[in-house]
Write an enzyme that holds these catalytic residues in place. Structure first.
Site, PDB file in Angstrom:
ATOM      1  CE  LYS A  13      -2.154  -0.784   3.858  1.00 45.92           C
ATOM      2  NZ  LYS A  13      -1.528  -2.034   4.311  1.00 45.92           N
ATOM      3  NE  ARG A  88      -3.654  -0.952  10.512  1.00 45.45           N
ATOM      4  CZ  ARG A  88      -2.703  -0.472   9.718  1.00 45.45           C
ATOM      5  NH1 ARG A  88      -2.815   0.713   9.174  1.00 45.45           N
ATOM      6  NH2 ARG A  88      -1.635  -1.200   9.469  1.00 45.45           N
ATOM      7  NE  ARG A 127       7.867  -3.324   5.570  1.00 43.34           N
ATOM      8  CZ  ARG A 127       6.552  -3.095   5.539  1.00 43.34           C
ATOM      9  NH1 ARG A 127       5.982  -2.667   4.431  1.00 43.34           N
ATOM     10  NH2 ARG A 127       5.804  -3.291   6.591  1.00 43.34           N
ATOM     11  NE  ARG A 134       6.902  -0.428   9.705  1.00 47.14           N
ATOM     12  CZ  ARG A 134       5.732  -0.578   9.085  1.00 47.14           C
ATOM     13  NH1 ARG A 134       5.566  -0.126   7.847  1.00 47.14           N
ATOM     14  NH2 ARG A 134       4.752  -1.178   9.700  1.00 47.14           N
ATOM     15  NE  ARG A 145       2.837  -4.709  11.082  1.00 54.13           N
ATOM     16  CZ  ARG A 145       3.969  -4.696  10.363  1.00 54.13           C
ATOM     17  NH1 ARG A 145       5.061  -5.263  10.842  1.00 54.13           N
ATOM     18  NH2 ARG A 145       4.000  -4.121   9.191  1.00 54.13           N
TER      19      ARG A 145
HETATM   20  P1  ADP Z   1       1.464  -1.990   7.855  1.00 53.40           P
HETATM   21  O1  ADP Z   1       0.409  -1.728   6.817  1.00 53.40           O
HETATM   22  O2  ADP Z   1       2.691  -2.609   7.291  1.00 53.40           O
HETATM   23  O3  ADP Z   1       0.975  -2.700   9.072  1.00 53.40           O
HETATM   24  P2  ADP Z   1       1.404   0.798   8.745  1.00 53.40           P
HETATM   25  O4  ADP Z   1       2.553   1.713   8.541  1.00 53.40           O
HETATM   26  O5  ADP Z   1       0.152   1.096   7.982  1.00 53.40           O
HETATM   27  O6  ADP Z   1       1.988  -0.622   8.393  1.00 53.40           O
HETATM   28  O7  ADP Z   1       1.007   0.721  10.305  1.00 53.40           O
HETATM   29  C1  ADP Z   1       1.946   0.424  11.298  1.00 53.40           C
HETATM   30  C2  ADP Z   1       1.288   0.408  12.672  1.00 53.40           C
HETATM   31  O8  ADP Z   1       0.738   1.698  12.971  1.00 53.40           O
HETATM   32  C3  ADP Z   1       0.117  -0.556  12.848  1.00 53.40           C
HETATM   33  O9  ADP Z   1       0.540  -1.861  13.163  1.00 53.40           O
HETATM   34  C4  ADP Z   1      -0.650   0.125  14.004  1.00 53.40           C
HETATM   35  O10 ADP Z   1      -0.059  -0.149  15.253  1.00 53.40           O
HETATM   36  C5  ADP Z   1      -0.472   1.600  13.721  1.00 53.40           C
HETATM   37  N1  ADP Z   1      -1.588   2.145  12.915  1.00 53.40           N
HETATM   38  C6  ADP Z   1      -1.493   2.624  11.646  1.00 53.40           C
HETATM   39  N2  ADP Z   1      -2.688   3.013  11.188  1.00 53.40           N
HETATM   40  C7  ADP Z   1      -3.575   2.777  12.192  1.00 53.40           C
HETATM   41  C8  ADP Z   1      -4.973   2.948  12.338  1.00 53.40           C
HETATM   42  N3  ADP Z   1      -5.725   3.454  11.345  1.00 53.40           N
HETATM   43  N4  ADP Z   1      -5.548   2.580  13.518  1.00 53.40           N
HETATM   44  C9  ADP Z   1      -4.834   2.078  14.514  1.00 53.40           C
HETATM   45  N5  ADP Z   1      -3.514   1.870  14.444  1.00 53.40           N
HETATM   46  C10 ADP Z   1      -2.869   2.217  13.298  1.00 53.40           C
END
Ligand code: ADP
Length: 189
Positions: A13, A88, A127, A134, A145
């Site tokens: 994404k 999410r 990654r 990260r 996750r």
């Molecule tokens: P990925 O899609 O690889 O999991 P992201 O960068 O989108 O990575 O998100 C990393 C982390 O940030 C998630 O595991 C969560 O803890 C937090 N996070 C991101 N977006 C949200 C959201 N909309 N609601 C709650 N937590 C979020």
């Protein structure tokens, strides 16, 4: 163009969002990046957020909703935006529709990037091993996750299907191949 990118962690994404943001000249809003920058600021909020991230858990809806509402009200979102990682949860999707109603804006599409679980876990681990920096890109957190995604986020697919906004794109292949599929699927939007 106002668009949501939906899909499991590791689906690509973020990569595709950056490319689309350049192509359509609209901001890429990544809630994951917003969270990581909160963590790196080392504020008390950042410390709280770090615990959720490192365990692969979601940050509470109230906190994320507030940050997204502030971000979407900024002037650079007037011509559109790409939401990456938000909503999410179903509660976040409900909140987003309230935010957009208030701003008198409508979504154009929800683009789901789909990919098999084994490929996702492999990608996230790679990654992490390649130095994404990260702390949540470990095998253990990747699995967590993914399970959080299946439980909390996957229900949004049905939610957006019923609004006729959902478009599904296969995430397997090169960055360019996926980019091409996305462009075709968005068509004239
Ligand atoms: P990925 O899609 O690889 O999991 P992201 O960068 O989108 O990575 O998100 C990393 C982390 O940030 C998630 O595991 C969560 O803890 C937090 N996070 C991101 N977006 C949200 C959201 N909309 N609601 C709650 N937590 C979020």
């Amino acid at each position: 163009m106002r668009i949501i990118l939906l899909g499991p962690p590791g689906a690509g994404k973020g990569t595709q969002a950056i490319l689309m943001s350049q192509k359509y000249s609209i901001p890429h809003i990544s809630t994951g990046e917003i969270m990581r920058s909160a963590v790196s600021s080392n504020s008390s909020l950042g410390k709280e957020v770090k615990q959720y991230l490192d365990q692969g858990n979601l940050v509470p809806d109230d906190l994320v909703n507030k940050l997204v509402a502030e971000r979407l009200a900024q002037a650079d979102c007037n011509n559109g935006f790409i939401l990456d990682g938000f909503p999410r949860t179903v509660a976040q999707a409900d909140e987003l529709s309230l935010i957009l109603d208030k701003l008198k804006l409508k979504l154009d599409a929800v683009l789901q990037i789909s990919l098999a679980q084994d490929v996702l876990i492999e990608r996230i681990q790679k990654r992490g091993a390649m130095g994404s920096g990260r702390t949540d890109d470990t095998a253990e957190t990747a699995i967590k996750r993914l399970s959080v995604y299946m439980e909390k986020t996957a229900p949004l697919i049905g939610h957006y299907k019923s609004t006729n906004l959902l478009k599904v794109v296969d995430g397997l292949g090169t960055i360019e191949q996926v980019q091409d599929r996305i462009s075709k699927s968005l068509g004239n939007i």
